[in-house]
Motif scaffolding. Structure first.
Motif, short mmCIF file in Angstrom:
data_model
loop_
_atom_site.label_atom_id
_atom_site.label_comp_id
_atom_site.label_asym_id
_atom_site.label_seq_id
_atom_site.Cartn_x
_atom_site.Cartn_y
_atom_site.Cartn_z
N ALA A 198 0.88 -1.20 0.07
CA ALA A 198 -0.13 0.12 0.28
C ALA A 198 0.80 1.34 0.25
O ALA A 198 0.50 2.45 -0.43
CB ALA A 198 -1.02 -0.22 1.25
N GLU A 199 2.00 1.26 0.56
CA GLU A 199 2.90 2.40 0.79
C GLU A 199 3.57 2.66 -0.71
O GLU A 199 4.00 3.58 -0.98
CB GLU A 199 4.00 2.17 1.68
N ALA A 200 3.64 1.35 -1.55
CA ALA A 200 4.46 1.18 -2.64
C ALA A 200 3.75 1.55 -4.09
O ALA A 200 4.35 2.33 -5.02
CB ALA A 200 5.31 -0.04 -3.03
N PHE A 201 2.49 1.50 -4.00
CA PHE A 201 1.72 1.93 -5.22
C PHE A 201 0.29 1.94 -4.72
O PHE A 201 -0.23 1.36 -3.73
CB PHE A 201 2.04 0.81 -6.23
N TYR A 202 -0.55 2.30 -5.55
CA TYR A 202 -1.93 2.26 -5.72
C TYR A 202 -2.42 2.07 -6.99
O TYR A 202 -1.95 2.50 -7.99
CB TYR A 202 -2.54 3.70 -4.90
N VAL A 203 -4.00 1.63 -7.07
CA VAL A 203 -4.43 1.52 -8.25
C VAL A 203 -5.96 1.62 -8.15
O VAL A 203 -6.64 1.50 -7.10
CB VAL A 203 -4.65 -0.15 -8.55
N LYS A 204 -6.42 2.68 -8.92
CA LYS A 204 -7.61 3.40 -8.63
C LYS A 204 -8.39 2.93 -10.20
O LYS A 204 -7.75 3.54 -11.23
CB LYS A 204 -7.81 4.76 -8.41
N ILE A 205 -9.70 2.55 -10.13
CA ILE A 205 -10.44 2.54 -11.26
C ILE A 205 -11.91 2.25 -10.73
O ILE A 205 -12.40 1.29 -10.00
CB ILE A 205 -10.15 1.08 -12.09
N ASP A 206 -12.53 3.54 -11.01
CA ASP A 206 -13.84 3.63 -10.27
C ASP A 206 -14.82 4.44 -11.29
O ASP A 206 -14.25 4.88 -12.19
CB ASP A 206 -13.79 4.12 -8.84
N GLU A 207 -16.00 4.91 -10.55
CA GLU A 207 -16.75 5.44 -11.50
C GLU A 207 -16.35 7.14 -11.58
O GLU A 207 -16.77 7.83 -12.56
CB GLU A 207 -18.17 5.58 -10.98
N GLU A 208 -15.41 7.57 -10.50
CA GLU A 208 -15.11 8.97 -10.66
C GLU A 208 -14.24 9.25 -11.87
O GLU A 208 -14.28 10.07 -12.50
CB GLU A 208 -14.35 9.12 -9.14
N LEU A 209 -13.59 8.17 -12.18
CA LEU A 209 -12.44 8.09 -13.15
C LEU A 209 -13.40 7.86 -14.56
O LEU A 209 -12.82 8.19 -15.73
CB LEU A 209 -11.30 7.18 -13.11
N ASN A 210 -14.52 6.88 -14.51
CA ASN A 210 -15.18 6.55 -15.84
C ASN A 210 -16.63 6.94 -15.50
O ASN A 210 -17.41 5.94 -15.33
CB ASN A 210 -14.73 4.88 -15.73
N PRO A 211 -16.94 8.04 -15.59
CA PRO A 211 -18.13 8.55 -15.51
C PRO A 211 -19.12 8.02 -17.03
O PRO A 211 -18.28 7.72 -17.83
CB PRO A 211 -18.24 9.97 -15.48
N ALA A 212 -20.15 8.17 -16.87
CA ALA A 212 -21.21 7.76 -17.97
C ALA A 212 -20.64 8.35 -19.50
O ALA A 212 -20.44 7.47 -20.33
CB ALA A 212 -22.58 8.13 -17.84
#
Length: 383
Positions: free
Chosen positions: A330-344
């Motif tokens: 968790a300190e070394a990297f993060y991965v984010k893929i959600d509706e905030e990044l991918n809205p309609a």
């Protein structure tokens, strides 16, 4: 699909193809552009793969003795001497063919280093850096300019460097030139000759990648095949070069010529080191290759979770190899893929965005020793 009409009623087990882990992309293949002793018309401007020195000689000839002697053969031999295993040779008649050679290399996707042995013109070298930046998965390994009449003069390489610095650090410059045994000299009259170091350095990078990993700075490494340096640098001279982002080659007592710098040609602190640039290229290339399965899949939360799991698993392996800084993943990297990044509206365009942040390790370029006198519990520090 199984035809269940032919089976007895009950519970049936069926194997399906699962999403596999991301395999790391290769990092140790070099492309070397230049003139050769023998050039077939069909080979001009086209990448030709060779896997050893013998294969190169059979296709392009050896060194030759009459001037002008091409520098490319010495660079290719130096690449294989230092641990390189695969190289693409791109023969040209002269540097007017550089553009075509680089265009051809855009179709050669496994290249991770590009060399222009013996060419020190900053305009031509900047063209190679721009190619590497556009491709995003390779770095230009470049030779420093020299004053043949006064090799110790550092002004040519200083001036050259000014035309090569970029924000993103897709180039690295090495100086001085190295001295090798002249293969054209008679056996009873051995002699040394000066050759550009870029091919040898690319081999060092390949060797370091294979032995330690792309995250390890390709420095504090011997240059095999080099007998001496054209200019033996002192600490003060190297400090000047290092502050300019020029990587020095050094000779220390009892050691062969060594690579003693790991700077990229960048004015951005984030991209100061060669290994950071190459690590990020490795990560991005691995992800691009390893996530192709997701193309044309339904763009929904199920896909997002699969992508998140796949990327997280890959980056965890990268962190465990020592390439990323942090006591935990968790300190070394993060991965984010959600509706905030991918809205309609984004999904309607057929796009899916993944945000990834990594904390790369950087080399211990300066090891500071605090030397003190100790007597009966009293310590006096010197620095």
């Amino acid at each position: 699909m199984t035809d269940f009409q032919t089976k007895a009623p009950g519970v049936h087990l069926e194997e399906i193809k699962a999403v596999g882990p991301i395999a790391g992309a290769g990092t140790s293949t070099a492309a070397l552009i230049g003139t050769t002793r023998e050039i077939a018309e069909a080979d001009l401007g086209k990448p030709v793969a060779v896997t050893n020195w013998t294969a190169y000689v059979s296709r392009f000839g050896e060194f030759g003795t009459e001037p002008p002697t091409p520098t490319l053969p010495h660079a290719v031999r130096g690449f294989f001497q230092n641990g390189g295993t695969t190289a693409y040779i791109v023969p040209v008649q002269d540097m007017t063919g550089l553009g075509d050679a680089l265009t051809a290399l855009t179709r050669t996707l496994d290249v991770s280093m590009v060399c222009l042995p013996g060419i020190t013109d900053a305009v031509l070298q900047k063209t190679v850096i721009d190619h590497c930046q556009e491709m995003g998965d390779r770095i230009a390994v470049l030779d420093g300019a020299r004053d043949e009449a006064a090799p110790q003069n550092m002004e040519p390489v200083r001036t050259q460097r000014e035309g090569l610095v970029t924000d993103r650090g897709f180039g690295a410059l090495y100086w001085p030139w190295i001295r090798i045994s002249d293969p054209g000299a008679p056996a009873d009259e051995p002699a040394l000759m000066s050759v550009p170091p870029s091919g040898h350095i690319a081999g060092v990078m390949a060797r370091s990648d294979n032995e330690r990993g792309v995250h390890k700075a390709p420095a504090n490494e011997p240059v095999r095949g080099a007998v001496d340096l054209e200019v033996p640098l002192n600490d003060g001279e190297q400090a000047q070069l290092n502050n300019l982002g020029i990587n020095a080659l050094r000779v220390f007592p009892g050691s062969p010529p060594m690579v003693w710098g790991a700077r990229a040609l960048s004015n951005n602190t984030a991209w100061r080191f060669v290994n950071v640039r190459r690590l990020m290229a490795y990560i991005s290339d691995s992800l691009l290759q390893g996530l192709r399965w997701a193309t044309f899949e339904p763009n929904n939360t199920t896909l997002w979770k699969k992508l998140e799991r796949t990327v997280t698993e890959f980056l965890t392996r990268v962190w465990q190899s020592g390439a990323l800084f942090g006591e935990t993943a968790a300190e070394a990297f993060y991965v984010k893929i959600d509706e905030e990044l991918n809205p309609a509206p984004v999904r309607d365009l057929g796009q899916v965005f993944i945000e990834i942040g990594v904390a790369p390790t950087r080399p211990a370029e300066h090891v500071v020793i605090q030397l003190g006198l100790w007597s009966g519990g009293v310590r006096v520090n010197e620095g």
